[in-house]
Design a protein around this motif. Structure first.
Motif, PDB file in Angstrom:
ATOM      1  N   LYS A  43      38.517   3.670 -81.235  1.00 35.73           N
ATOM      2  CA  LYS A  43      37.271   4.117 -80.616  1.00 35.73           C
ATOM      3  C   LYS A  43      37.338   3.993 -79.089  1.00 35.73           C
ATOM      4  N   LEU A  44      38.046   2.964 -78.628  1.00 35.46           N
ATOM      5  CA  LEU A  44      38.181   2.735 -77.188  1.00 35.46           C
ATOM      6  C   LEU A  44      39.366   3.496 -76.591  1.00 35.46           C
ATOM      7  N   SER A  96      42.121  -2.301 -85.292  1.00 31.59           N
ATOM      8  CA  SER A  96      42.670  -0.976 -84.990  1.00 31.59           C
ATOM      9  C   SER A  96      41.586   0.098 -84.917  1.00 31.59           C
ATOM     10  N   ASN A  97      40.545  -0.036 -85.739  1.00 28.10           N
ATOM     11  CA  ASN A  97      39.452   0.942 -85.698  1.00 28.10           C
ATOM     12  C   ASN A  97      38.697   0.868 -84.375  1.00 28.10           C
ATOM     13  N   TYR A  98      38.502  -0.346 -83.892  1.00 28.12           N
ATOM     14  CA  TYR A  98      37.822  -0.499 -82.599  1.00 28.12           C
ATOM     15  C   TYR A  98      38.703  -0.004 -81.455  1.00 28.12           C
ATOM     16  N   SER A  99      40.004  -0.307 -81.519  1.00 22.48           N
ATOM     17  CA  SER A  99      40.900   0.156 -80.453  1.00 22.48           C
ATOM     18  C   SER A  99      40.969   1.678 -80.430  1.00 22.48           C
ATOM     19  N   ARG A 105      32.629  -3.365 -73.545  1.00 24.46           N
ATOM     20  CA  ARG A 105      32.427  -2.253 -74.484  1.00 24.46           C
ATOM     21  C   ARG A 105      32.853  -2.655 -75.887  1.00 24.46           C
ATOM     22  N   PHE A 106      33.946  -3.388 -75.994  1.00 20.55           N
ATOM     23  CA  PHE A 106      34.423  -3.833 -77.302  1.00 20.55           C
ATOM     24  C   PHE A 106      33.410  -4.769 -77.960  1.00 20.55           C
ATOM     25  N   LYS A 139      46.848  -3.730 -76.646  1.00 22.43           N
ATOM     26  CA  LYS A 139      46.150  -3.769 -75.362  1.00 22.43           C
ATOM     27  C   LYS A 139      44.779  -4.405 -75.516  1.00 22.43           C
ATOM     28  N   LEU A 140      44.055  -4.027 -76.570  1.00 20.03           N
ATOM     29  CA  LEU A 140      42.727  -4.590 -76.806  1.00 20.03           C
ATOM     30  C   LEU A 140      42.816  -6.096 -77.006  1.00 20.03           C
ATOM     31  N   ASN A 141      43.798  -6.536 -77.745  1.00 16.30           N
ATOM     32  CA  ASN A 141      43.954  -7.971 -77.993  1.00 16.30           C
ATOM     33  C   ASN A 141      44.291  -8.721 -76.705  1.00 16.30           C
ATOM     34  N   ASP A 142      45.144  -8.110 -75.867  1.00 15.94           N
ATOM     35  CA  ASP A 142      45.499  -8.732 -74.588  1.00 15.94           C
ATOM     36  C   ASP A 142      44.269  -8.869 -73.689  1.00 15.94           C
ATOM     37  N   VAL A 143      43.441  -7.829 -73.653  1.00 10.44           N
ATOM     38  CA  VAL A 143      42.226  -7.854 -72.840  1.00 10.44           C
ATOM     39  C   VAL A 143      41.293  -8.963 -73.324  1.00 10.44           C
TER      40      VAL A 143
END
Length: 284
Positions: free
Chosen positions: A203-204, A198-201, A182-183, A210-214
């Motif tokens: 949205k998710l 941060s804007n994408y995180s 999705r990202f 967490k987004l960076n870890d994924v």
């Protein structure tokens, strides 16, 4: 309401002395005292709330939760709860088949401080039936093969928990894979106007960390994915169009041509103008 003191020692000299199973009937678990047991512990909370400190980690345990504590770890418990505490020595692994012994590495030899599993209703009910049956036999009269029967109950409980753990890991991996996909899709759609992780995180609906870890688990960081998309498009526009540097910077969402040029040079090692002049322009 009564106070239960958790024993800090269970002998491992024999089967009868190395296994215990308690039913928690809304008891107060002792706080302020740490133990280092010579046995393994399975805490199964069905109602209430408990704070468990395992080594340096604080674990908040609510209803429908399993917590595993390994032999030699230092722990303390505080709270009021209903459920079960099952304690067993390592000699029990000798009584279980390879299928159960293999679970030991997954559940009790992990480098993590503790293992905590939140249960859905189906798994909670299944485990309650197993614990109730084991408790009934454990508290019942002695018979010649009782130790083997207790080991069989433990084997089934351990395998069941290991299976839940495996399914939870699969669920987590599936969730994170879908999150990553999705990202990437969002970046492909929005990179011309949105360069911030941060804007994408947001949205998710997850944290930037967490987004960076994924993303790192998939191979690269979130910021690098955004940057790669921007650079790829910039190279296409510089190479295949007659757009000016200013027009490209606007197309890619930069506030000024200077910011775009600095960004491009930082990632490519040369300026957009030098990159453009080094390639023959082709119309598209």
């Amino acid at each position: 309401m009564q106070t239960k003191l958790i024993s800090d020692f269970i002998s491992s000299t024999g089967m009868d002395e190395s296994f215990s199973l308690e039913l928690l009937e809304f008891v107060i678990l002792e706080s302020g005292k740490f133990y280092r047991p010579d046995h393994n512990i399975i805490l199964f909370v069905t109602e209430g709330s408990v704070i468990v400190t395992v080594d340096s980690e604080v674990v908040n345990v609510n209803e429908s939760t399993i917590v595993l504590i390994s032999k030699g770890q230092i722990y303390a418990m505080q709270g009021i709860a209903k459920g079960y505490i099952l304690k067993f020595g390592n000699c029990f692994w000798d009584k279980t088949p390879i299928s159960a012994s293999n679970c030991k590495a997954v559940l009790f030899d992990s480098g993590q401080n503790s293992r905590k599993f939140d249960l859905d209703d189906v798994n909670k009910n299944d485990l309650r039936l197993l614990f109730d049956a084991a408790l009934k036999d454990y508290q019942g009269p002695f018979y010649s093969n009782k130790a083997d029967a207790i080991a069989a109950y433990l084997k089934i409980i351990i395998i069941k928990i290991a299976n839940i753990h495996s399914l939870l890991q699969l669920d987590k991996e599936l969730y994170e894979t879908k999150l990553y996909q999705r990202f990437v899709l969002l970046v492909q759609q929005d990179f011309r106007k949105d360069h911030n992780v941060s804007n994408y995180s947001n949205k998710l609906r997850i944290s930037s960390r967490k987004l960076n870890d994924v993303c790192k688990a998939a191979g690269t960081g979130a910021k690098e994915i955004i940057t790669s998309e921007i650079i790829s498009e910039a190279k296409r526009l510089l190479h295949f169009t007659s757009l000016s540097i200013k027009e490209i910077s606007m197309t890619l969402g930069f506030s000024t041509p200077y910011h775009f040029s600095a960004f491009f040079k930082n990632n490519m090692g040369l300026s957009p103008a030098n990159y453009k002049s080094g390639h023959a322009q082709k119309g598209i």
